[in-house]
Design an enzyme around this catalytic site. Structure first.
Site, PDB file in Angstrom:
ATOM      1  N   PRO A   2       0.811  -1.219   0.000  1.00  0.00           N
ATOM      2  CA  PRO A   2       0.000   0.000   0.000  1.00  0.00           C
ATOM      3  C   PRO A   2       0.845   1.270   0.000  1.00  0.00           C
ATOM      4  O   PRO A   2       1.721   1.455   0.839  1.00  0.00           O
ATOM      5  CB  PRO A   2      -0.829  -0.121   1.284  1.00  0.00           C
ATOM      6  CG  PRO A   2      -0.960  -1.584   1.493  1.00  0.00           C
ATOM      7  CD  PRO A   2       0.372  -2.143   1.069  1.00  0.00           C
ATOM      8  N   GLU A   3       0.601   2.127  -0.979  1.00  0.00           N
ATOM      9  CA  GLU A   3       1.250   3.420  -1.084  1.00  0.00           C
ATOM     10  C   GLU A   3       0.181   4.488  -0.920  1.00  0.00           C
ATOM     11  O   GLU A   3      -0.930   4.201  -0.476  1.00  0.00           O
ATOM     12  CB  GLU A   3       1.990   3.532  -2.424  1.00  0.00           C
ATOM     13  CG  GLU A   3       3.064   2.462  -2.607  1.00  0.00           C
ATOM     14  CD  GLU A   3       3.819   2.584  -3.924  1.00  0.00           C
ATOM     15  OE1 GLU A   3       3.791   3.670  -4.530  1.00  0.00           O
ATOM     16  OE2 GLU A   3       4.428   1.594  -4.360  1.00  0.00           O
ATOM     17  N   LYS A  62       1.813   7.353   4.014  1.00  0.00           N
ATOM     18  CA  LYS A  62       1.295   6.000   3.749  1.00  0.00           C
ATOM     19  C   LYS A  62       0.724   5.377   5.015  1.00  0.00           C
ATOM     20  O   LYS A  62       0.785   4.165   5.199  1.00  0.00           O
ATOM     21  CB  LYS A  62       2.409   5.138   3.160  1.00  0.00           C
ATOM     22  CG  LYS A  62       2.862   5.609   1.789  1.00  0.00           C
ATOM     23  CD  LYS A  62       3.885   4.697   1.158  1.00  0.00           C
ATOM     24  CE  LYS A  62       5.265   4.901   1.686  1.00  0.00           C
ATOM     25  NZ  LYS A  62       6.275   4.086   0.954  1.00  0.00           N
ATOM     26  N   HIS A  94      -5.521 -13.724   9.575  1.00  0.00           N
ATOM     27  CA  HIS A  94      -4.507 -12.680   9.750  1.00  0.00           C
ATOM     28  C   HIS A  94      -5.087 -11.376  10.283  1.00  0.00           C
ATOM     29  O   HIS A  94      -4.537 -10.304  10.045  1.00  0.00           O
ATOM     30  CB  HIS A  94      -3.769 -12.429   8.426  1.00  0.00           C
ATOM     31  CG  HIS A  94      -2.978 -13.615   7.953  1.00  0.00           C
ATOM     32  ND1 HIS A  94      -3.492 -14.535   7.064  1.00  0.00           N
ATOM     33  CD2 HIS A  94      -1.727 -14.035   8.265  1.00  0.00           C
ATOM     34  CE1 HIS A  94      -2.577 -15.463   6.826  1.00  0.00           C
ATOM     35  NE2 HIS A  94      -1.507 -15.195   7.542  1.00  0.00           N
ATOM     36  N   ARG A 116       1.619 -10.567   6.388  1.00  0.00           N
ATOM     37  CA  ARG A 116       3.020 -10.759   6.733  1.00  0.00           C
ATOM     38  C   ARG A 116       3.369 -10.255   8.128  1.00  0.00           C
ATOM     39  O   ARG A 116       4.447 -10.532   8.645  1.00  0.00           O
ATOM     40  CB  ARG A 116       3.920 -10.076   5.694  1.00  0.00           C
ATOM     41  CG  ARG A 116       3.831 -10.731   4.317  1.00  0.00           C
ATOM     42  CD  ARG A 116       4.747 -10.086   3.309  1.00  0.00           C
ATOM     43  NE  ARG A 116       6.146 -10.208   3.696  1.00  0.00           N
ATOM     44  CZ  ARG A 116       7.159  -9.682   2.988  1.00  0.00           C
ATOM     45  NH1 ARG A 116       6.908  -9.033   1.871  1.00  0.00           N
ATOM     46  NH2 ARG A 116       8.398  -9.823   3.399  1.00  0.00           N
ATOM     47  N   ARG A 269      15.568  -1.969  -4.959  1.00  0.00           N
ATOM     48  CA  ARG A 269      14.183  -1.975  -5.437  1.00  0.00           C
ATOM     49  C   ARG A 269      14.167  -1.995  -6.959  1.00  0.00           C
ATOM     50  O   ARG A 269      15.010  -1.396  -7.611  1.00  0.00           O
ATOM     51  CB  ARG A 269      13.413  -0.732  -4.940  1.00  0.00           C
ATOM     52  CG  ARG A 269      13.442  -0.507  -3.427  1.00  0.00           C
ATOM     53  CD  ARG A 269      12.791  -1.626  -2.643  1.00  0.00           C
ATOM     54  NE  ARG A 269      11.405  -1.831  -2.981  1.00  0.00           N
ATOM     55  CZ  ARG A 269      10.396  -1.129  -2.469  1.00  0.00           C
ATOM     56  NH1 ARG A 269      10.634  -0.149  -1.604  1.00  0.00           N
ATOM     57  NH2 ARG A 269       9.161  -1.391  -2.815  1.00  0.00           N
TER      58      ARG A 269
END
Length: 280
Positions: A2-3, A62, A94, A116, A269
């Site tokens: 997510p940005e 963010k 989760h 995660r 990246r």
């Protein structure tokens, strides 16, 4: 993943359901996965927020921010796989944090889901919020940039332009996906030293940033092949269908139709670009 566009979409998706709602309680769902980072310790956090009202749902770079009626703020950082949801999640295993809400006699639950477990939930006082997320810890928001502000911020560094865009102290909210898309639309090489741009190029960078981010928000973010990102109502975003270069390596450039999209690694990246459209 997510940005800024994805987090902005999350906030818009929950705003009507949470603003004005009373926090009846917060809970930690049973989760067999490793725990996420929650501060302060949960018993103290519970005590501080019981009966408080959420007066504003907003975003800082963010991060999702829930401001309470005593000016404390919940700050949720989704990191790689976190989602803030009002509806069903991708799975039931989760869930990490729950806000139980009461608004006009209607009860609901806002949940933080994180596959995660890299995300965080923190409760800050107003002073702590400014110390942790104000300048110089975070730069100006990407949607509030101007050509002059771009010049001021990026002239501080000779790092490659793509790497500089990811530095949240310089400009807040842009992540790896949208950095590649912005630079392609602006016709700027990711290799260029950030402090080497000229006035017309600052203008192009500003225009491209606003166009990419605002369109991505309109399309409710990008859901990639792993299907992790979902909006607040557990629906896919659709901006991935508008990507020009991200994850398009070895394909013909959709802009010039002559070059081939390349993939390189910068600061560990992936960067995607067309050398014909974005010459050094």
């Amino acid at each position: 993943m997510p940005e800024l566009p994805e987090v902005e979409t999350m906030v818009r998706g929950i705003r009507d359901a949470v603003e004005g709602a009373t926090l009846t309680r917060v809970e930690l769902p049973v989760c067999a996965c490793r725990p996420i980072s929650i501060k302060p310790d949960f018993p103290l956090l519970q005590e501080r927020v019981a009966g408080r009202k959420i007066v504003e749902a907003t975003r800082r770079a963010k991060r999702v921010v829930l401001r309470l009626d005593n000016d404390d703020r919940f700050v949720v950082e989704p990191r790689m796989t976190g989602l803030v949801l009002l509806e069903d999640a991708p799975d039931e295993t989760h869930f990490r944090f729950e806000w139980h809400l009461l608004l006009k006699r209607r009860r609901s639950i806002l949940r933080f889901w994180d596959r995660r477990g890299l995300g965080t939930v923190r409760l800050f006082s107003a002073e702590e919020y400014e110390q942790e997320l104000g300048p110089p810890k975070l730069g100006p928001d990407a949607l509030e940039m101007t050509p002059k502000l771009w010049a001021t911020q990026l002239s501080r560094t000779a790092r490659p332009l793509k790497v500089a865009l990811l530095d949240q102290k310089l400009v807040a909210g842009i992540g790896n996906l949208y950095a590649s898309e912005i630079l392609h639309l602006a016709k700027l090489s990711p290799h260029r030293p950030a402090n080497s741009l000229e006035r017309a190029e600052w203008n192009r960078l500003n225009k491209a940033t606003l166009k990419v981010l605002e369109l991505a928000i309109r399309y409710e973010g990008s859901t990639l092949g792993d299907g992790t990102y979902r909006n607040a109502l557990n629906k896919d975003g659709s901006y991935q269908n508008q990507h020009r270069v991200y994850m398009k390596h070895d394909q013909k450039c959709p802009t010039c139709r002559k070059g081939t999209i390349e993939r390189i690694v910068q600061a560990q990246r992936s960067t995607f670009f067309c050398a014909k459209c974005q010459p050094e």
